[in-house]
Design a protein around this motif. Structure first.
Motif, mmCIF file in Angstrom:
data_model
loop_
_atom_site.group_PDB
_atom_site.id
_atom_site.type_symbol
_atom_site.label_atom_id
_atom_site.label_comp_id
_atom_site.label_asym_id
_atom_site.label_seq_id
_atom_site.Cartn_x
_atom_site.Cartn_y
_atom_site.Cartn_z
ATOM 1 N N GLY B 33 -0.035 12.010 -5.812
ATOM 2 C CA GLY B 33 -0.066 10.556 -6.009
ATOM 3 C C GLY B 33 0.678 9.877 -4.889
ATOM 4 O O GLY B 33 0.926 10.479 -3.847
ATOM 5 N N GLY B 34 1.023 8.605 -5.089
ATOM 6 C CA GLY B 34 1.762 7.880 -4.061
ATOM 7 C C GLY B 34 1.182 6.502 -3.831
ATOM 8 O O GLY B 34 0.221 6.096 -4.499
ATOM 9 N N PHE B 36 -0.446 5.041 -1.306
ATOM 10 C CA PHE B 36 -1.796 4.852 -0.768
ATOM 11 C C PHE B 36 -2.840 5.019 -1.867
ATOM 12 O O PHE B 36 -3.724 4.183 -2.034
ATOM 13 C CB PHE B 36 -2.052 5.850 0.365
ATOM 14 C CG PHE B 36 -1.474 5.426 1.666
ATOM 15 C CD1 PHE B 36 -2.056 4.407 2.404
ATOM 16 C CD2 PHE B 36 -0.342 6.039 2.179
ATOM 17 C CE1 PHE B 36 -1.515 4.009 3.616
ATOM 18 C CE2 PHE B 36 0.191 5.646 3.379
ATOM 19 C CZ PHE B 36 -0.387 4.634 4.107
ATOM 20 N N ILE B 37 -2.701 6.121 -2.629
ATOM 21 C CA ILE B 37 -3.712 6.382 -3.660
ATOM 22 C C ILE B 37 -3.632 5.302 -4.739
ATOM 23 O O ILE B 37 -4.655 4.733 -5.148
ATOM 24 C CB ILE B 37 -3.489 7.773 -4.285
ATOM 25 C CG1 ILE B 37 -3.458 8.820 -3.190
ATOM 26 C CG2 ILE B 37 -4.562 8.076 -5.290
ATOM 27 C CD1 ILE B 37 -3.055 10.185 -3.657
ATOM 28 N N LEU B 40 -5.196 2.131 -3.648
ATOM 29 C CA LEU B 40 -6.657 2.174 -3.613
ATOM 30 C C LEU B 40 -7.233 2.069 -5.027
ATOM 31 O O LEU B 40 -8.242 1.389 -5.252
ATOM 32 C CB LEU B 40 -7.122 3.465 -2.936
ATOM 33 C CG LEU B 40 -6.975 3.483 -1.420
ATOM 34 C CD1 LEU B 40 -7.180 4.886 -0.891
ATOM 35 C CD2 LEU B 40 -7.976 2.535 -0.778
ATOM 36 N N ILE B 41 -6.553 2.732 -5.997
ATOM 37 C CA ILE B 41 -7.051 2.662 -7.382
ATOM 38 C C ILE B 41 -6.962 1.217 -7.874
ATOM 39 O O ILE B 41 -7.925 0.683 -8.456
ATOM 40 C CB ILE B 41 -6.237 3.609 -8.291
ATOM 41 C CG1 ILE B 41 -6.487 5.058 -7.883
ATOM 42 C CG2 ILE B 41 -6.620 3.398 -9.753
ATOM 43 C CD1 ILE B 41 -5.613 6.063 -8.608
ATOM 44 N N ASP B 115 7.598 3.029 -0.856
ATOM 45 C CA ASP B 115 6.295 3.429 -1.371
ATOM 46 C C ASP B 115 5.650 2.271 -2.133
ATOM 47 O O ASP B 115 4.436 2.072 -2.059
ATOM 48 C CB ASP B 115 6.456 4.654 -2.270
ATOM 49 C CG ASP B 115 5.261 5.590 -2.153
ATOM 50 O OD1 ASP B 115 4.406 5.343 -1.285
ATOM 51 O OD2 ASP B 115 5.192 6.555 -2.928
ATOM 52 N N VAL B 118 4.112 0.094 0.377
ATOM 53 C CA VAL B 118 2.824 0.640 0.819
ATOM 54 C C VAL B 118 1.740 0.291 -0.200
ATOM 55 O O VAL B 118 0.653 -0.175 0.151
ATOM 56 C CB VAL B 118 2.933 2.171 0.997
ATOM 57 C CG1 VAL B 118 1.565 2.779 1.254
ATOM 58 C CG2 VAL B 118 3.887 2.518 2.118
#
Lengths: 125, 140, 781
Positions: B33-34, B36-37, B40-41, B115, B118
């Motif tokens: 996870g993180g 970026f993901i 995007l979700i 994070d 981000v």
């Protein structure tokens, strides 16, 4: 396994470049999307391949178990995926806008900045 | 897009995906996870909502302009890095605190706020792109 | 001595630049009085350099500076000997007067602050040039004088003539500067030193080097362009487009002498060779004769002076290269004398122009009564320029003839040149000093009267100095001329030329010069007409050539641009990928770096093979797609296949990201494509398709081979081990990928999210431009 990946990546690059070489912006766009995947796979493979063990340190351990995947290329690719998506989106909108303004998707016809019959700049001081 | 099924499902789907995105974001340090993901979700969730109910509904729902969200994310990420300088260690060094809230030790860090930054940038920028394209369709 | 402290010298060197920075503000605050305040900067620097006089006269050399990049042997260092000190004093001394003069000349001009700033910046550059010790500093200051000169010539940038002159000067002197840079690199390579103070004592090493001639030609390329030697002389008269203070300062007293300075500086290590003693006197002699003849032809006071400056520079080059200590002494005396009288005469020309409204010598006359002080200064300067007794110019001329007059044919030839040149300059000097002032009064565009003190102070001081230096020649020689000549020849020289005429050949030649000059002055109108006809029969000169050069350059650039930038995207892309294919395929096939034959993997799982196949099918489908929907779906297929491949090989993070990105890509592609009536069909002719396919396959093959080769090499796990070891223990994270992204390589990620942000803004801007345009023009679609 790396050899098999090399061949697959070669195919990805060839397809992407073939699309990029065409004159039409839509095909170039598809080529750019493929090129991103090709490069990501290339990076992934250079970090060597391992099956199924993600680079996550299990609870109670201080380091990765042996056989875990190489985390560095993954970190590089993760950001690369997002960046190439942004780039793709930008190119898509650019194509779209260029088509709206110029009425063509043929790159030969897009000569607003470099007109075909461009004169030399005037000689003066 | 006026399909009844999409319109019925979309609010639940969007809410679920947004929650999931936050979950993915926060567990990212120790599990897959993180930022970026998660980002995007969340952006996909908003895009689905936009397809179902139109761009203006999304804009009302998120209250701020998506680029403002992205900008605040970039600011948060930069500040997370700058805190390290104020503490006398090089830029972007992770700092950790462990406050105890309701008798549970909660690890907090500049890495986490970075994070989150981000996450916000990705949500904001991608939603902005998606909305811009959807909206244009609505006009013409 | 406290004044010798390096910090003070450093400050003095930067004082003009500091003054330049404050010039615009001061001018706004104080108006025309600002020039007085600003003139303090060069005056202080002048006073500082004066304190070195006794030391330098005693034969010492002062060096100082600060290390800059010691590992490259680079330093900011200066070097004061007789030569550089004399130049520094001329630059700061005349500079002080020029700044005051500029204040009067540019009075009420709206650009006065800018003008003074450029002027002071030039002064700083010139000062730095003559005291520089390291080659690099010398070059930087050299180019800086070219640039500031460009700004000053083009000061009146609304006139095309000024722009052309400025560009011409920049191209010629800047081009010469590049020659000089190459020459300095040669010097450095041959001798291994980067400092002039070390270079000048190296002796014969340089002269015996096989690269001596190349070095000499490159250095001469720099010196001759800067000092306006034939055939690069044409920019100097054109530079008269600049306001007169600029002409007086840059284009007679200081900048144009930079070339001569360089020659004098290098004389100890490069002089005394056949090449040096042929090239320098030859080009100097041509320049002397051409300049003095061209000067006679002119009627514009400034142009007359410009051409005599060119002639004087020729004379200096000739003397520097003549090859005897005597000639060097003559060059030294003439250089100092010339700076004094030429600066004064230029300022006189400017004053006349300023007060009378014209500087055409045929439209001036009888200003004697209206402008007595200016007239007096002009007369004194002209007497020095004409080389009459009691003036410093006379000393210089005696020394010139004493140096040149020897029995051999070479000496006779150059003596002849000097006599002719000097005679013509004599005539021009008096044409400038007498014609506007004596005779019947001529009506001028402006009602002429004496200028303010700012306008006559400069000429008076300089011309009186020309007289005093000759009367007290002992002091002048002791502190200025002798140390300078010693520095140029690298041996102890004592000059004792005094204003008392000695009977002998030099005096006879002087008398001949004066008689010839007087004759030329008497018949000036006829001579001018004759020269005009003679030059017309010679045809256009290098000045016209410059125009052809510039237009030729534009044409060549046009052809080259069309060749490499035809404006067709496919050509750029094709060229790029052909080059890529060559880069990838040359190592394996030409240098034999082929990978070993790959071993078939021990096990291929069914799901792996399946998703490989799906990815390939997706690729083929994208290539062959006939309509939009097929293309989008096939693109999605290969993307999802890649995502699954990531998952199968231990990269869940990548896999999820890839899934999300592919989903969003398909969504936005669909959004856009449905609105474009475009088909992804291929429109290329078959031959083109085959060629493109070849390029693409070559690149693909190249990447396959590259990847096989690199994965067959042993893997360096250094970085991986580092991240593995510290991810949990130091960064407190179990997901190593995420730890790398947000912690170890956080700064990198910060840059990347900034890129995402900028892309979002760019997309928004692209869409908004459209919307704004539509709203603005009111047309719907």
């Amino acid at each position: 396994m790396e050899a098999l990946f090399s061949i697959l990546i070669g195919l990805f690059f060839a397809a992407a470049i073939y699309l990029l070489l065409s004159k039409h912006t839509v095909r170039i766009l598809l080529g750019v999307a493929l090129l991103g995947n090709a490069v990501n796979l290339l990076l992934f493979t250079t970090g060597r391949l391992t099956r199924e063990v993600p680079p996550i340190i299990p609870a109670g351990m201080e380091t990765l178990p042996s056989g875990a995947a190489n985390p560095l290329p993954q970190a590089l690719i993760l950001t690369a995926i997002v960046i190439s998506f942004s780039f793709f989106a930008f190119l898509l909108v650019l194509t779209y806008r260029a088509y709206q303004e110029l009425g063509t998707d043929d790159t030969d016809e897009m000569r607003l900045a470099e007109p075909r019959d461009e004169q030399l700049p005037p000689v003066g001081y | 897009m006026n399909t009844l099924i999409l319109r019925t499902v979309a609010p639940f789907l969007t809410a679920l995906m947004l929650l999931f995105s936050v979950f993915v974001l926060l567990r990212g340090h120790n599990e897959p996870g993180g930022g970026f993901i998660g980002g995007l979700i969340a952006a996909s969730a908003l895009a689905i909502y936009g397809i179902a109910f139109g761009v203006s509904a999304v804009r009302r729902a998120i209250r701020f302009h998506p680029m403002a969200i992205a900008g605040s994310g970039l600011l948060l990420a930069t500040l997370s890095g700058l805190i390290s300088i104020l503490s006398g260690v090089p830029f972007m060094t992770g700092l950790w605190v462990y406050p105890v809230i309701f008798e549970v030790e909660v690890p907090l860090s500049t890495v986490m706020s970075f994070d989150i930054g981000v996450y916000l940038v990705v949500v904001g920028a991608i939603t902005s792109i998606a909305l811009a394209l959807e909206q244009n369709e609505g006009e013409s | 001595m406290a004044a010798n402290a390096p910090a003070l010298t450093f400050f003095a060197l930067f004082l003009p630049f500091i003054a330049a920075v404050f010039a615009p503000v001061l001018t706004r605050l104080l108006g025309d009085r600002a020039a007085f305040v600003l003139s303090l900067a060069p005056a202080l620097a002048f006073a500082h350099f004066c304190t070195f006089l006794p030391e330098i006269a005693g034969g010492e050399v002062v060096t100082g500076g600060y290390a800059w990049a010691p590992s490259f042997n680079l330093s900011f260092s200066w070097f004061l000997d007789g030569l550089s000190l004399t130049f520094a004093l001329l630059i700061t001394g005349i500079g002080t007067l020029i700044v005051v003069y500029s204040g009067g000349y540019m009075k009420g001009h709206e650009g006065q602050g800018r003008f003074l700033a450029f002027m002071l910046a030039f002064m700083g550059a010139m000062l730095g040039l003559v005291v520089s010790d390291s080659f690099l500093m010398l070059f930087v200051y050299w180019e800086l004088t070219s640039i500031t000169s460009f700004l000053l010539i083009g000061f009146d940038h609304e006139r095309e003539a000024a722009r052309r002159a400025a560009l011409q000067a920049l191209v010629v002197t800047g081009g010469g500067g590049l020659c000089l840079l190459a020459g300095l690199v040669f010097l450095w390579n041959i001798t291994g030193v980067t400092q002039l103070s070390l270079l000048v004592h190296l002796g014969d090493g340089l002269r015996q080097s096989p690269f001596y001639l190349a070095t000499l030609l490159l250095v001469l390329g720099g010196a001759f362009t800067k000092s306006a030697q034939f055939p690069f002389h044409f920019w100097l008269p054109n530079a008269m487009e600049a306001p007169t203070p600029v002409s007086a300062y840059l284009h007679s007293a200081t900048m144009v002498k930079a070339g001569v300075y360089l020659l004098m500086r290098l004389n100890p290590v490069m002089g005394n060779t056949p090449a040096w003693e042929i090239l320098l006197p030859f080009f100097g002699g041509i320049t002397l004769i051409a300049g003095s003849f061209l000067a006679v032809r002119q009627t514009d006071l400034k142009l007359m002076l410009a051409y005599t400056t060119m002639a004087s520079l020729g004379l200096l080059t000739m003397l520097t290269g003549f090859g005897s200590a005597h000639a060097v002494e003559a060059a030294v005396l003439y250089l100092v004398a010339h700076s004094l009288f030429k600066g004064a005469l230029f300022m006189v020309a400017g004053t006349v122009d300023h007060e009378a409204g014209t500087r055409d010598v045929t439209k001036l006359g009888g200003l004697r009564a209206a402008m007595p002080i200016t007239f007096g200064a002009a007369l004194l300067a002209a007497l020095s320029m004409g080389g009459l007794p009691l003036f410093f110019g006379f000393l210089a001329k005696e020394e010139i003839y004493a140096a040149l007059a020897a029995g051999n044919p070479r000496a006779v030839f150059f003596t002849g040149l000097a006599v002719i040149g000097n005679a013509l300059m004599f005539a021009v000097a008096f044409a400038i000093a007498l014609k506007p002032f004596v005779g019947p009064h001529v009506e001028t565009p402006k009602h002429a009267h004496e200028g303010p003190v700012t306008l006559w102070l400069g000429p008076v001081v300089l011309s009186v100095l020309g007289l005093l230096a000759a009367l007290f020649s002992g002091i002048a020689h002791r502190y200025v001329s002798s140390p300078m000549a010693s520095a140029i020849t690298d041996q102890k020289i004592v000059i004792d030329m005094s204003t008392m005429p000695h009977l002998g050949l030099p005096l006879l030649l002087s008398v001949i010069t004066v008689l010839l000059g007087a004759l030329a002055f008497w018949r000036l109108t006829e001579l001018r007409a004759f020269m005009g006809r003679a030059l017309e029969s010679l045809g256009p000169g290098p000045d016209r050539g410059f125009d052809h050069f510039v237009s030729g350059l534009v044409r060549v650039s046009g052809v080259v641009t069309r060749l490499i930038q035809p404006g067709r995207l496919e050509i750029y892309i094709t060229a790029t990928f052909i080059l890529l294919a060559v880069t990838l395929l040359v190592p394996p096939f030409v240098f034999g770096e082929l990978p070993g034959f790959p071993t078939w993997p021990a096990t291929i799982l069914v799901q792996e093979a399946a998703f490989f196949a799906i990815a390939v099918i997706g690729l083929v489908a994208v290539l062959r797609a006939k309509d939009r929907l097929t293309a989008i779906v096939s693109l999605g297929i290969q993307g999802f296949a890649v995502a699954v491949i990531f998952l199968l090989f231990g990269a869940p993070d990548l896999s999820f990201t890839q899934f999300m990105v592919e989903t969003l890509s398909v969504v936005i592609l669909a959004l856009v494509m449905t609105r474009l009536r475009l088909s992804p069909r291929d429109h290329r002719p078959l031959a083109q398709k085959l060629f493109d396919a070849m390029v693409a396959i070559a690149c693909g093959l190249g990447f396959t081979l590259l990847l096989m080769k690199s994965t067959q090499a042993p893997f360096d796990t250094l970085l991986t081990d580092f991240f593995n070891a510290y991810s949990k223990t130091v960064a407190h994270g179990a997901n190593v990928v995420n730890v790398i992204i947000v912690d170890f390589r956080g700064t990198d990620t910060l840059g990347e999210i900034a890129v995402v942000m900028v892309t979002g803004l760019a997309v928004l801007a692209l869409i908004r431009v459209r919307a704004g345009k539509r709203a603005g023009s009111g047309e719907g679609q």
